[in-house]
Design an enzyme around this catalytic site. Structure first.
Site, mmCIF file in Angstrom:
data_model
loop_
_atom_site.group_PDB
_atom_site.id
_atom_site.type_symbol
_atom_site.label_atom_id
_atom_site.label_comp_id
_atom_site.label_asym_id
_atom_site.label_seq_id
_atom_site.Cartn_x
_atom_site.Cartn_y
_atom_site.Cartn_z
ATOM 1 C CG HIS A 1 45.192 -0.111 -14.849
ATOM 2 N ND1 HIS A 1 44.844 -0.212 -13.513
ATOM 3 C CD2 HIS A 1 46.490 0.238 -14.839
ATOM 4 C CE1 HIS A 1 45.879 0.047 -12.755
ATOM 5 N NE2 HIS A 1 46.906 0.319 -13.536
ATOM 6 C CG ASN B 1 46.401 4.250 -12.659
ATOM 7 O OD1 ASN B 1 47.148 3.902 -11.758
ATOM 8 N ND2 ASN B 1 45.959 3.441 -13.578
ATOM 9 N NE ARG C 1 47.737 -1.898 -7.186
ATOM 10 C CZ ARG C 1 48.258 -1.819 -8.404
ATOM 11 N NH1 ARG C 1 49.557 -1.765 -8.573
ATOM 12 N NH2 ARG C 1 47.473 -1.773 -9.473
ATOM 13 C CG ASP C 2 48.880 1.575 -10.052
ATOM 14 O OD1 ASP C 2 50.105 1.708 -9.978
ATOM 15 O OD2 ASP C 2 48.296 1.265 -11.093
ATOM 16 C CB CYS D 1 54.728 0.627 -12.507
ATOM 17 S SG CYS D 1 55.215 -1.088 -12.294
ATOM 18 C CG HIS E 1 49.814 4.151 -15.552
ATOM 19 N ND1 HIS E 1 50.310 4.472 -14.304
ATOM 20 C CD2 HIS E 1 49.316 2.894 -15.432
ATOM 21 C CE1 HIS E 1 50.125 3.451 -13.476
ATOM 22 N NE2 HIS E 1 49.528 2.473 -14.140
HETATM 23 C C1 LIG Z 1 55.935 -11.981 -7.069
HETATM 24 C C2 LIG Z 1 57.144 -11.937 -6.184
HETATM 25 C C3 LIG Z 1 56.752 -12.192 -4.741
HETATM 26 C C4 LIG Z 1 58.101 -13.022 -6.658
HETATM 27 O O1 LIG Z 1 59.349 -12.812 -6.055
HETATM 28 P P1 LIG Z 1 60.409 -13.988 -5.940
HETATM 29 O O2 LIG Z 1 61.646 -13.424 -5.297
HETATM 30 O O3 LIG Z 1 60.560 -14.654 -7.269
HETATM 31 O O4 LIG Z 1 59.594 -14.968 -4.968
HETATM 32 P P2 LIG Z 1 60.012 -16.191 -4.106
HETATM 33 O O5 LIG Z 1 58.806 -17.083 -4.064
HETATM 34 O O6 LIG Z 1 61.317 -16.765 -4.542
HETATM 35 O O7 LIG Z 1 60.203 -15.562 -2.649
HETATM 36 C C5 LIG Z 1 61.251 -14.660 -2.333
HETATM 37 C C6 LIG Z 1 60.946 -13.999 -1.005
HETATM 38 O O8 LIG Z 1 59.761 -13.224 -1.094
HETATM 39 C C7 LIG Z 1 58.786 -13.706 -0.148
HETATM 40 N N1 LIG Z 1 57.474 -13.634 -0.766
HETATM 41 C C8 LIG Z 1 57.059 -14.276 -1.873
HETATM 42 N N2 LIG Z 1 55.802 -13.963 -2.139
HETATM 43 C C9 LIG Z 1 55.398 -13.104 -1.170
HETATM 44 C C10 LIG Z 1 54.179 -12.438 -0.922
HETATM 45 N N3 LIG Z 1 53.105 -12.584 -1.705
HETATM 46 N N4 LIG Z 1 54.106 -11.628 0.147
HETATM 47 C C11 LIG Z 1 55.175 -11.470 0.950
HETATM 48 N N5 LIG Z 1 56.359 -12.066 0.759
HETATM 49 C C12 LIG Z 1 56.472 -12.894 -0.306
HETATM 50 C C13 LIG Z 1 59.234 -15.123 0.152
HETATM 51 O O9 LIG Z 1 58.726 -15.530 1.398
HETATM 52 C C14 LIG Z 1 60.724 -15.001 0.136
HETATM 53 O O10 LIG Z 1 61.138 -14.352 1.332
HETATM 54 P P3 LIG Z 1 62.627 -14.629 1.966
HETATM 55 O O11 LIG Z 1 62.663 -16.113 2.167
HETATM 56 O O12 LIG Z 1 63.616 -14.149 0.918
HETATM 57 O O13 LIG Z 1 62.600 -13.811 3.198
HETATM 58 C C15 LIG Z 1 57.880 -10.579 -6.278
HETATM 59 O O14 LIG Z 1 58.399 -10.444 -7.568
HETATM 60 C C16 LIG Z 1 56.981 -9.409 -5.969
HETATM 61 O O15 LIG Z 1 56.542 -9.232 -4.839
HETATM 62 N N6 LIG Z 1 56.699 -8.564 -6.966
HETATM 63 C C17 LIG Z 1 55.786 -7.453 -6.775
HETATM 64 C C18 LIG Z 1 55.825 -6.527 -7.906
HETATM 65 C C19 LIG Z 1 54.795 -5.456 -7.734
HETATM 66 O O16 LIG Z 1 54.110 -5.359 -6.739
HETATM 67 N N7 LIG Z 1 54.702 -4.590 -8.749
HETATM 68 C C20 LIG Z 1 53.763 -3.524 -8.751
HETATM 69 C C21 LIG Z 1 52.348 -3.989 -8.933
HETATM 70 S S1 LIG Z 1 51.953 -4.407 -10.619
HETATM 71 C C22 LIG Z 1 51.532 -2.913 -11.330
HETATM 72 O O17 LIG Z 1 51.672 -1.882 -10.717
HETATM 73 C C23 LIG Z 1 50.900 -2.930 -12.686
HETATM 74 C C24 LIG Z 1 49.377 -2.771 -12.647
HETATM 75 C C25 LIG Z 1 48.721 -3.960 -11.957
HETATM 76 O O18 LIG Z 1 49.016 -1.625 -11.925
HETATM 77 C C26 LIG Z 1 48.838 -2.676 -14.091
HETATM 78 C C27 LIG Z 1 49.606 -1.698 -14.976
HETATM 79 O O19 LIG Z 1 49.517 -0.475 -14.787
HETATM 80 O O20 LIG Z 1 50.328 -2.203 -15.827
#
Ligand SMILES: CC(C)(COP(=O)([O-])OP(=O)([O-])OC[C@H]1O[C@@H](n2cnc3c(N)ncnc32)[C@H](O)[C@@H]1OP(=O)([O-])[O-])[C@@H](O)C(=O)NCCC(=O)NCCSC(=O)C[C@@](C)(O)CC(=O)[O-]
Length: 299
Positions: free
Chosen positions: A207, A249, A15-16, A240, A209
């Site tokens: 966690h 990481n 994933r990450d 990220c 990096h």
């Molecule tokens: C959270 C949202 C979805 C909000 O995104 P949004 O645009 O505010 O959401 P929305 O509810 O307004 O929906 C917009 C569109 O996204 C779709 N949608 C909505 N939700 C989903 C879903 N679950 N799966 C699939 N599709 C989804 C929804 O259906 C719609 O589709 P459209 O009508 O435009 O075709 C968006 O901002 C997002 O997907 N962000 C992901 C960010 C991400 O993955 N970042 C990396 C992971 S975090 C990380 O790496 C840090 C960590 C964990 O490792 C710890 C660290 O190191 O710090």
């Protein structure tokens, strides 16, 4: 506090490690990676992310990954689910554990999940309720615990507040993310002390990096405080999408080598893990960022 006798390693490479790759990676390669990690003795693998494919295209095949897993007994395969939509899709794929992810920085929260910290907690509450009904455990992440790419320093009290909120909401464990790897050992200890005032240490994970090469030193510092769950990524893969310049990481091979030297059990076969790091980096055309992995391959 004495060092723990054993740790649980949470392998986040599928994933990450892969979420930020510029070229598409086929599902079969992801599935082989997950299988090899299981064969190396890893018991907890973050396999996929049910986020919007528009935001993170590399994770768009989340359903195929979860459905295609060859499940090994005793291994937990988890997935990120930022909202109910993600959770429902993950449940349809038979997921047994999920994670929600928040941040200790307002700006990072907006950039990463398009809402404020308070709004994110409001979103997570029904995810936790629904997961509980479905018998699925929820892990919580807090990003930017030792610095933010947009806001710089983040006060430990802020990290403690968000961590406490996730824990009280029902996350069984809170993983503290040094998203951009700017932390240093004493700073990591101070941050942990603040968080551990409200949450038992055995409910916390590190966690870290390795962007600034501090991750192992930071891990040593928090092991000393009693942390016994470590997130890491084979070959140090990752970064990220919403933290420019952040590297992966800490490498799983480097963590296991250090723990072996300290007599801390992990149940992981370092040779197999290092082979997996070599294999995946060749498969996706990336440098192996594990010093231990590179040294072992050169023998
Ligand atoms: C959270 C949202 C979805 C909000 O995104 P949004 O645009 O505010 O959401 P929305 O509810 O307004 O929906 C917009 C569109 O996204 C779709 N949608 C909505 N939700 C989903 C879903 N679950 N799966 C699939 N599709 C989804 C929804 O259906 C719609 O589709 P459209 O009508 O435009 O075709 C968006 O901002 C997002 O997907 N962000 C992901 C960010 C991400 O993955 N970042 C990396 C992971 S975090 C990380 O790496 C840090 C960590 C964990 O490792 C710890 C660290 O190191 O710090």
């Amino acid at each position: 506090m004495p060092f723990p006798n054993a740790i649980r390693l949470v392998e986040v490479a599928p994933r990450d490690g892969l979420q930020n790759e510029p070229e598409p990676i086929d599902t079969a390669t992801k599935l082989e990676l997950i299988d090899r990690l299981g064969a190396a003795g890893i018991r907890y693998i973050e396999a996929a992310s049910f986020v919007s494919p528009k935001w993170v295209p590399q994770m768009a095949d989340h359903r195929d990954v979860m459905a295609g897993l060859t499940r090994r007994e005793g291994v937990t395969y988890s997935a990120l689910t930022p909202n109910l939509k993600g959770l429902e899709a993950a449940l349809e794929c038979g997921v047994e554990e999920v994670a929600v992810f928040g941040a200790a920085s307002e700006t990072f929260s907006h950039k990463n999940i398009n809402c404020s910290i308070a709004e994110s907690l409001e979103r997570f509450a029904p995810v936790l309720e629904r997961a509980k009904d479905a018998g699925v455990r929820v892990r919580g992440y807090v990003s930017c615990v030792l610095g933010c790419p947009y806001e710089g320093e983040i006060p430990p009290a802020k990290v403690a507040d968000v961590s406490k909120a996730l824990y009280e909401m029902g996350c069984y464990e809170v993983s503290l993310g040094d998203t951009i790897g700017t932390g240093t050992p004493l700073k990591a200890k101070r941050m942990l002390e603040a968080v551990a005032k409200d949450i038992p240490i055995d409910k916390l994970a590190a966690h870290f990096h390795d962007t600034y090469g501090q991750a192992l030193a930071n891990l040593y510092a928090v092991l000393e405080e009693g942390i016994a769950v470590i997130d890491s990524s084979v070959a140090g893969l990752g970064g990220c999408p919403y933290a420019k310049g952040a590297s992966g990481n800490v490498a799983s091979e480097d963590v296991i080598y250090m723990l072996n030297g300290m007599g801390i059990e992990s149940g992981i076969d370092l040779d197999k893990l290092a082979e997996t790091g070599q294999w995946i980096t060749l498969a996706i055309g990336r440098p192996n960022r594990s010093k231990v992995g590179v040294a072992m391959a050169a023998k």
